[in-house]
Scaffold this motif. Sequence first.
Motif, PDB file in Angstrom:
ATOM      1  N   THR A 575      18.351   1.586   5.161  1.00  0.00           N
ATOM      2  CA  THR A 575      17.640   1.527   6.443  1.00  0.00           C
ATOM      3  C   THR A 575      16.381   0.677   6.358  1.00  0.00           C
ATOM      4  O   THR A 575      15.801   0.343   7.391  1.00  0.00           O
ATOM      5  CB  THR A 575      17.236   2.929   6.916  1.00  0.00           C
ATOM      6  OG1 THR A 575      16.284   3.486   5.995  1.00  0.00           O
ATOM      7  CG2 THR A 575      18.449   3.850   7.021  1.00  0.00           C
ATOM      8  N   ASP A 576      15.920   0.360   5.164  1.00  0.00           N
ATOM      9  CA  ASP A 576      14.710  -0.424   4.939  1.00  0.00           C
ATOM     10  C   ASP A 576      13.458   0.274   5.481  1.00  0.00           C
ATOM     11  O   ASP A 576      12.455  -0.365   5.768  1.00  0.00           O
ATOM     12  CB  ASP A 576      14.838  -1.818   5.552  1.00  0.00           C
ATOM     13  CG  ASP A 576      13.804  -2.806   4.993  1.00  0.00           C
ATOM     14  OD1 ASP A 576      13.517  -2.718   3.795  1.00  0.00           O
ATOM     15  OD2 ASP A 576      13.292  -3.630   5.755  1.00  0.00           O
ATOM     16  N   ASN A 577      13.492   1.593   5.630  1.00  0.00           N
ATOM     17  CA  ASN A 577      12.313   2.349   6.050  1.00  0.00           C
ATOM     18  C   ASN A 577      11.494   2.740   4.829  1.00  0.00           C
ATOM     19  O   ASN A 577      12.055   3.210   3.836  1.00  0.00           O
ATOM     20  CB  ASN A 577      12.726   3.596   6.835  1.00  0.00           C
ATOM     21  CG  ASN A 577      13.280   3.250   8.198  1.00  0.00           C
ATOM     22  OD1 ASN A 577      12.681   2.481   8.934  1.00  0.00           O
ATOM     23  ND2 ASN A 577      14.437   3.812   8.536  1.00  0.00           N
ATOM     24  N   ARG A 578      10.177   2.581   4.914  1.00  0.00           N
ATOM     25  CA  ARG A 578       9.298   2.753   3.758  1.00  0.00           C
ATOM     26  C   ARG A 578       8.328   3.918   3.937  1.00  0.00           C
ATOM     27  O   ARG A 578       7.804   4.150   5.024  1.00  0.00           O
ATOM     28  CB  ARG A 578       8.487   1.471   3.518  1.00  0.00           C
ATOM     29  CG  ARG A 578       9.352   0.227   3.352  1.00  0.00           C
ATOM     30  CD  ARG A 578      10.191   0.275   2.099  1.00  0.00           C
ATOM     31  NE  ARG A 578      11.294  -0.681   2.133  1.00  0.00           N
ATOM     32  CZ  ARG A 578      12.211  -0.784   1.180  1.00  0.00           C
ATOM     33  NH1 ARG A 578      12.148   0.007   0.113  1.00  0.00           N
ATOM     34  NH2 ARG A 578      13.188  -1.664   1.278  1.00  0.00           N
ATOM     35  N   ASN A 579       8.105   4.634   2.845  1.00  0.00           N
ATOM     36  CA  ASN A 579       7.050   5.639   2.786  1.00  0.00           C
ATOM     37  C   ASN A 579       5.914   5.006   1.984  1.00  0.00           C
ATOM     38  O   ASN A 579       5.965   4.905   0.763  1.00  0.00           O
ATOM     39  CB  ASN A 579       7.549   6.912   2.105  1.00  0.00           C
ATOM     40  CG  ASN A 579       6.592   8.068   2.257  1.00  0.00           C
ATOM     41  OD1 ASN A 579       5.378   7.866   2.324  1.00  0.00           O
ATOM     42  ND2 ASN A 579       7.112   9.282   2.292  1.00  0.00           N
ATOM     43  N   TYR A 580       4.877   4.549   2.696  1.00  0.00           N
ATOM     44  CA  TYR A 580       3.875   3.680   2.083  1.00  0.00           C
ATOM     45  C   TYR A 580       3.066   4.355   0.982  1.00  0.00           C
ATOM     46  O   TYR A 580       2.482   3.673   0.141  1.00  0.00           O
ATOM     47  CB  TYR A 580       2.930   3.144   3.163  1.00  0.00           C
ATOM     48  CG  TYR A 580       3.606   2.267   4.176  1.00  0.00           C
ATOM     49  CD1 TYR A 580       4.045   0.985   3.850  1.00  0.00           C
ATOM     50  CD2 TYR A 580       3.834   2.717   5.481  1.00  0.00           C
ATOM     51  CE1 TYR A 580       4.679   0.181   4.778  1.00  0.00           C
ATOM     52  CE2 TYR A 580       4.470   1.919   6.415  1.00  0.00           C
ATOM     53  CZ  TYR A 580       4.895   0.653   6.064  1.00  0.00           C
ATOM     54  OH  TYR A 580       5.527  -0.145   6.983  1.00  0.00           O
ATOM     55  N   LYS A 581       3.036   5.671   0.973  1.00  0.00           N
ATOM     56  CA  LYS A 581       2.220   6.315  -0.067  1.00  0.00           C
ATOM     57  C   LYS A 581       2.840   6.163  -1.456  1.00  0.00           C
ATOM     58  O   LYS A 581       2.162   6.393  -2.459  1.00  0.00           O
ATOM     59  CB  LYS A 581       1.998   7.790   0.258  1.00  0.00           C
ATOM     60  CG  LYS A 581       3.192   8.709   0.074  1.00  0.00           C
ATOM     61  CD  LYS A 581       2.802  10.136   0.439  1.00  0.00           C
ATOM     62  CE  LYS A 581       3.964  11.109   0.304  1.00  0.00           C
ATOM     63  NZ  LYS A 581       3.593  12.471   0.725  1.00  0.00           N
ATOM     64  N   TYR A 582       4.100   5.766  -1.509  1.00  0.00           N
ATOM     65  CA  TYR A 582       4.749   5.558  -2.807  1.00  0.00           C
ATOM     66  C   TYR A 582       4.705   4.098  -3.261  1.00  0.00           C
ATOM     67  O   TYR A 582       5.242   3.763  -4.316  1.00  0.00           O
ATOM     68  CB  TYR A 582       6.202   6.029  -2.740  1.00  0.00           C
ATOM     69  CG  TYR A 582       6.349   7.530  -2.642  1.00  0.00           C
ATOM     70  CD1 TYR A 582       6.042   8.343  -3.731  1.00  0.00           C
ATOM     71  CD2 TYR A 582       6.757   8.133  -1.460  1.00  0.00           C
ATOM     72  CE1 TYR A 582       6.168   9.725  -3.635  1.00  0.00           C
ATOM     73  CE2 TYR A 582       6.884   9.511  -1.352  1.00  0.00           C
ATOM     74  CZ  TYR A 582       6.587  10.298  -2.445  1.00  0.00           C
ATOM     75  OH  TYR A 582       6.695  11.663  -2.362  1.00  0.00           O
ATOM     76  N   ILE A 583       4.094   3.234  -2.473  1.00  0.00           N
ATOM     77  CA  ILE A 583       4.018   1.814  -2.820  1.00  0.00           C
ATOM     78  C   ILE A 583       2.654   1.520  -3.427  1.00  0.00           C
ATOM     79  O   ILE A 583       1.632   2.043  -2.991  1.00  0.00           O
ATOM     80  CB  ILE A 583       4.259   0.945  -1.570  1.00  0.00           C
ATOM     81  CG1 ILE A 583       5.677   1.202  -1.042  1.00  0.00           C
ATOM     82  CG2 ILE A 583       4.076  -0.533  -1.886  1.00  0.00           C
ATOM     83  CD1 ILE A 583       5.969   0.526   0.280  1.00  0.00           C
ATOM     84  N   SER A 584       2.632   0.668  -4.447  1.00  0.00           N
ATOM     85  CA  SER A 584       1.376   0.318  -5.123  1.00  0.00           C
ATOM     86  C   SER A 584       1.357  -1.175  -5.430  1.00  0.00           C
ATOM     87  O   SER A 584       2.365  -1.871  -5.283  1.00  0.00           O
ATOM     88  CB  SER A 584       1.220   1.125  -6.418  1.00  0.00           C
ATOM     89  OG  SER A 584       2.284   0.833  -7.316  1.00  0.00           O
ATOM     90  N   LEU A 585       0.194  -1.656  -5.843  1.00  0.00           N
ATOM     91  CA  LEU A 585       0.022  -3.057  -6.212  1.00  0.00           C
ATOM     92  C   LEU A 585      -0.409  -3.134  -7.674  1.00  0.00           C
ATOM     93  O   LEU A 585      -1.466  -2.617  -8.050  1.00  0.00           O
ATOM     94  CB  LEU A 585      -1.039  -3.725  -5.327  1.00  0.00           C
ATOM     95  CG  LEU A 585      -0.634  -3.971  -3.874  1.00  0.00           C
ATOM     96  CD1 LEU A 585      -1.834  -4.391  -3.055  1.00  0.00           C
ATOM     97  CD2 LEU A 585       0.467  -5.022  -3.786  1.00  0.00           C
ATOM     98  N   GLU A 586       0.437  -3.758  -8.488  1.00  0.00           N
ATOM     99  CA  GLU A 586       0.100  -3.924  -9.894  1.00  0.00           C
ATOM    100  C   GLU A 586      -1.022  -4.953 -10.027  1.00  0.00           C
ATOM    101  O   GLU A 586      -0.911  -6.066  -9.538  1.00  0.00           O
ATOM    102  CB  GLU A 586       1.329  -4.396 -10.664  1.00  0.00           C
ATOM    103  CG  GLU A 586       1.131  -4.456 -12.167  1.00  0.00           C
ATOM    104  CD  GLU A 586       2.407  -4.852 -12.886  1.00  0.00           C
ATOM    105  OE1 GLU A 586       2.911  -4.046 -13.693  1.00  0.00           O
ATOM    106  OE2 GLU A 586       2.917  -5.952 -12.616  1.00  0.00           O
ATOM    107  N   GLY A 587      -2.111  -4.549 -10.674  1.00  0.00           N
ATOM    108  CA  GLY A 587      -3.268  -5.433 -10.793  1.00  0.00           C
ATOM    109  C   GLY A 587      -4.407  -5.031  -9.871  1.00  0.00           C
ATOM    110  O   GLY A 587      -5.468  -5.656  -9.868  1.00  0.00           O
ATOM    111  N   GLN A 588      -4.160  -3.970  -9.077  1.00  0.00           N
ATOM    112  CA  GLN A 588      -5.215  -3.485  -8.195  1.00  0.00           C
ATOM    113  C   GLN A 588      -6.351  -2.890  -9.017  1.00  0.00           C
ATOM    114  O   GLN A 588      -6.136  -2.121  -9.947  1.00  0.00           O
ATOM    115  CB  GLN A 588      -4.649  -2.426  -7.239  1.00  0.00           C
ATOM    116  CG  GLN A 588      -5.679  -1.769  -6.338  1.00  0.00           C
ATOM    117  CD  GLN A 588      -5.051  -0.771  -5.375  1.00  0.00           C
ATOM    118  OE1 GLN A 588      -3.875  -0.870  -5.030  1.00  0.00           O
ATOM    119  NE2 GLN A 588      -5.834   0.208  -4.946  1.00  0.00           N
ATOM    120  N   GLN A 589      -7.575  -3.272  -8.674  1.00  0.00           N
ATOM    121  CA  GLN A 589      -8.749  -2.752  -9.375  1.00  0.00           C
ATOM    122  C   GLN A 589      -9.181  -1.445  -8.734  1.00  0.00           C
ATOM    123  O   GLN A 589      -9.085  -1.268  -7.517  1.00  0.00           O
ATOM    124  CB  GLN A 589      -9.894  -3.769  -9.326  1.00  0.00           C
ATOM    125  CG  GLN A 589      -9.577  -5.067 -10.049  1.00  0.00           C
ATOM    126  CD  GLN A 589     -10.669  -6.109  -9.896  1.00  0.00           C
ATOM    127  OE1 GLN A 589     -11.597  -5.932  -9.127  1.00  0.00           O
ATOM    128  NE2 GLN A 589     -10.546  -7.199 -10.640  1.00  0.00           N
TER     129      GLN A 589
END
Length: 594
Positions: A575-589
Motif C-alpha cells: 500500500t506504500d503507507n508509512r508510519n513515520y515514527k519508524y523512519i530515521s536518517l542515518e547521519g543525523q546529529q
Amino acid sequence: MNALHFRLPTKEERSRMSRDRSSFSSSAPPSRLRRIRATLIQALPKSRKFTLHHSLFTIPAAALLLCACGQNPSGDTRDQATRDGILLFGNSGEPPSIDPHINTSVNGSRITNALIEGLIAYHPTDDNLPEPGVAKSWTQQDSTIWTFHLRPEARWSNGDPVTAHDFVYSYRRMLTPELGARYAQFLYLLKNGRQFNDGTLDDFSQVGAEALEDHTLRLTLEGPVPHFLNLLKHSTWHPVHPATIEAAGGIAKPDSNWTRDNYVGNGPYVLKEWVIGKIIRVAKNPLYWDAEKVSINEIHFLPIDDINTEDQVFNAGRLHYQNTVPSDRIPIYRKENDPYLRMEPWIATYYYSINTTEPALSDSRVRMALSLAINRKAIVTRVTKGDQAIALSLTPSGIKGYEPPMIEGFNPRKARQLLAEAGYPQGLGFPQTTLLFNTSEQHKQIAEAIRQMWKSILGIEVDLQNQEWKTFIESRHNLAFQIARNGWIGDYVFPDTFLSMYRSGDGNNNTGWGDPRYDDLINRSKIEPDLAKRLKLLYEAESILMREQPVIPLYHYNRIYRIDPAVKGWYPKLTDNRNYKYISLEGQQASPAN
C-alpha cells in the motif's frame, strides 16, 4: 499545478538583476557562489535553447527559480538536511486538503498520517498486521462488537487528552450528510451508519459508536468484519479535535479553515508551516504518547507536481525522496544501476473513468469498444517503461485467495463491430469527446497514445484537456468530464478497497454508473463472516463491473521512486503507507533536546 516554464530574462530584468548582484555578492564568499551556481546548472533542464550566463542570469534570480520548482525553501542540501534530521519529501503536488475526513488524495493522506493517529496505525513492514495506535488493546465478539481500550497518556497537540468521546464525535462528523465526506461509506460498517448518513435516522445514539468511559470505545458493526482492524488504519476512522472543529464553524462545515489556522492533531508530528505551492512543514510533536520513538525532527513535504522538475531537484541533492520517476529516465537509471532507484510491487491500478451520463457513453457497447481498441502492451512498453503489468481487471492480482475476473484485451476487429452495433460504424456520427487528465507529462503521453489508437481503429476524434490537480479532482467528482484519467491505490490488501466505491452514489464513484445487483453483492460481502464466500461475492460483483465497463483498466502500477540510502526503516509495502515514527536518517546529529 502547471509545469514551470524557463525563459531568458528581459532587458529590464537583466538591468534590475545587475543592480542586485553587488549586494548579494558582497554578502556571500566566491566559493559559495560557485557552489550555488553549479547546483543551479545541475538542476535546470538540459536544453539547447537555454544557456546560463553569469552576466545575464544572476544568482539571486536563479535561486528564486529553483524555489519556484518546489525545492526546500530553507535552501538545505540533502546532506545538511540529513545532519539536521530533516526529511525532504517530494509530494507530487499541492494536496486538496489535509482534513482527514475531507481528503481523498494520496499526497494529502501522507501528511494527515504524520499529524493524526487512529486507533490502529500502519505497521512498519507488513500491511496485514495491526499496529497499536491510540488503542493500546482491544477485544471483539464474533468480529461484530469491538471494544478498544485507549491510552490514557495519549494527548492532542494542545495538551487535551484523547478520549473515546473524541472518536464518537469524529464518526458522527464523517457521517453527517451536510459535511459531504466522500469516504462516508467506509463507516457504513457501523450499525445504522448508512441510515444516519442518508438522513433516514437523525439520532446518532442509535449508531454503533459508543464511549463506555473516557478511555473505552465500543464499536458495533452491522455484521462480522474479521479484517476490521486493517480498515481502521484509514484516515476516515481517525479522530479530529472536537473543540477545534466547533470553533472553526462546526461539525457540518466542509470548507473549515481549521487545517490552516489551528491544526490540532494527535500524531507524531505537528503542523509548523504551510505555504501554498512551496512547502508543508511538520515537526516532532513533544506531546505524542510515543515521542521517544520518533527520530526525524522535521518532514518537509514539497509539492512538486512536474515529474521532470522533481527529478532535477533530486539530482541536485535537494530531496531525500522522489515520488515519481519520469518514464524516459527509468531505463537509463536501471542501466546505470542507480543506487537511489527502487521498483517494488504496489496494489494499485491506472485506469480511465467513463461518464456514463453522457448519451454516447451510456451504451456499454461503446465503452467496451473503447477498451478493446487500446493496445495496453504498447502503453507499458513504449510509454510507461516500468515493467507494469497490463490491467484487464480493476483489482490487481496478488491478493491472497482472490483472482479477479478479466476483460478481453486488444481486439480491433471486435472493437469496430461493437461501435457499429451501437450506431457509429467507422466512428461516423460519434460526438466529439474530451479526455481529461491532471497535468503531468506521463499522463499526457498515455492520453496521446490512446487518442491515436481510438482514431486509427475506431475513427473517432478525441480532444485532450489537462487541469491542475485540485481543479481536476473537483471536475471528476462533479462529472464535469466525458472520459477522465483515474488511479486507485489500495487502502488495505483486500479486493473491496477497489470495488466498494462503485456502489451507486459512492463519493468516489465518479462515473454516474450504478447497478442494484452490484450494490447488493458488495453490501452482502461486508457482513459475510466466511472468507471464501466473501471473496466469491466480490468476484461476482467485479464480473458485473467489468462487463458494464464504466471504467477501463489500463495497467497495474509498480511503485517506482528514488530514495536516498540515508533514509532507514523504509520497507517495500503493497500500500506504500508509512508510519513515520519508524523512519530515521542515518547521519543525523543529535539535537540539544535529545
